[in-house]
Design an enzyme around this catalytic site. Structure first.
Site, PDB file in Angstrom:
ATOM      1  N   GLY A  14      -4.275  34.360  22.040  1.00  0.00           N
ATOM      2  CA  GLY A  14      -5.281  33.562  21.350  1.00  0.00           C
ATOM      3  C   GLY A  14      -5.645  32.379  22.226  1.00  0.00           C
ATOM      4  CB  CYS A  15      -6.470  28.904  21.388  1.00  0.00           C
ATOM      5  SG  CYS A  15      -6.821  27.330  22.187  1.00  0.00           S
ATOM      6  CG  PHE A  16      -6.411  29.115  27.518  1.00  0.00           C
ATOM      7  CD1 PHE A  16      -6.941  27.920  27.078  1.00  0.00           C
ATOM      8  CD2 PHE A  16      -7.152  29.875  28.405  1.00  0.00           C
ATOM      9  CE1 PHE A  16      -8.179  27.476  27.500  1.00  0.00           C
ATOM     10  CE2 PHE A  16      -8.399  29.441  28.854  1.00  0.00           C
ATOM     11  CZ  PHE A  16      -8.908  28.226  28.397  1.00  0.00           C
ATOM     12  CD1 TRP A  17      -6.777  24.581  25.785  1.00  0.00           C
ATOM     13  CD2 TRP A  17      -7.452  23.844  23.793  1.00  0.00           C
ATOM     14  NE1 TRP A  17      -8.054  24.121  25.930  1.00  0.00           N
ATOM     15  CE2 TRP A  17      -8.499  23.656  24.720  1.00  0.00           C
ATOM     16  CE3 TRP A  17      -7.655  23.455  22.470  1.00  0.00           C
ATOM     17  CZ2 TRP A  17      -9.713  23.084  24.369  1.00  0.00           C
ATOM     18  CZ3 TRP A  17      -8.873  22.888  22.127  1.00  0.00           C
ATOM     19  CH2 TRP A  17      -9.891  22.710  23.064  1.00  0.00           C
TER      20      TRP A  17
END
Length: 176
Positions: A14-17
């Site tokens: 999902g969101c790499f953050w």
């Protein structure tokens, strides 16, 4: 002093953050870079990936010392960051670029990933099928600098976004 024998692992979650901090806190992890893998465009931008124009997934590329932090342990930690039953994205981030995948670099990683996925599937932890893909690694493209270590650069926004996403609640409920 001899240099450690380093290896790479690449995970889409999902969101790499949200995929950097959980790995960064461990001995044996040398570097984590946010980027893109698995698409058809050379040097995609964040906007290309987010729009779905490039076919890439948001990923983290982890450089690690397998003698300190084995690949199997990376896999365990990876599963605990995602909903492996969601084929449409992760939490509030929807669409192909936010789907999950384990990208392997050699036969050993492939076999370990498949074994890990099978164990999770048989564990009964989830009632739905495990849909996380296991794919050969492709060209990795480093994300723009403002995405690197985002949780450190923009902690307020990162924490707000993560809380809104439902990721932490899912992790608490399913991974205790």
């Amino acid at each position: 002093m001899a240099k450690p024998n380093l290896a790479k692992a690449t995970f889409a979650g999902g969101c790499f953050w949200c995929m950097v901090k959980p790995f960064k806190e461990w001995d044996g992890i040398h570097d984590i870079v946010s980027g893109y893998m698995g698409g058809h465009v050379v040097q995609p931008t964040y906007e290309d990936v987010k729009r779905g124009d490039s076919g890439h997934l948001e990923v983290v590329e982890i450089t690690y010392d397998p003698s300190i932090f084995p690949y199997e342990r990376l896999l365990e930690l990876y599963w605990q960051q995602i909903d492996p039953t969601d084929a449409g994205g992760q939490f509030h981030d929807r669409g192909h670029s936010y789907t999950t995948a384990i990208f392997y670099y050699d036969d050993e990683q492939k076999e370990a990933a498949e074994r890990s996925k099978e164990e999770l599937s048989k564990s009964g932890r989830f009632s739905k099928p495990i849909v996380t893909a296991i794919r050969p690694a492709e060209s990795f493209y480093r994300a723009e600098e403002y995405h690197q270590d985002y949780y450190e650069k923009e902690p307020e926004h990162y924490n707000e976004d993560r809380k809104k996403s439902g990721r932490d609640e899912f992790i608490r409920e399913n991974w205790k």
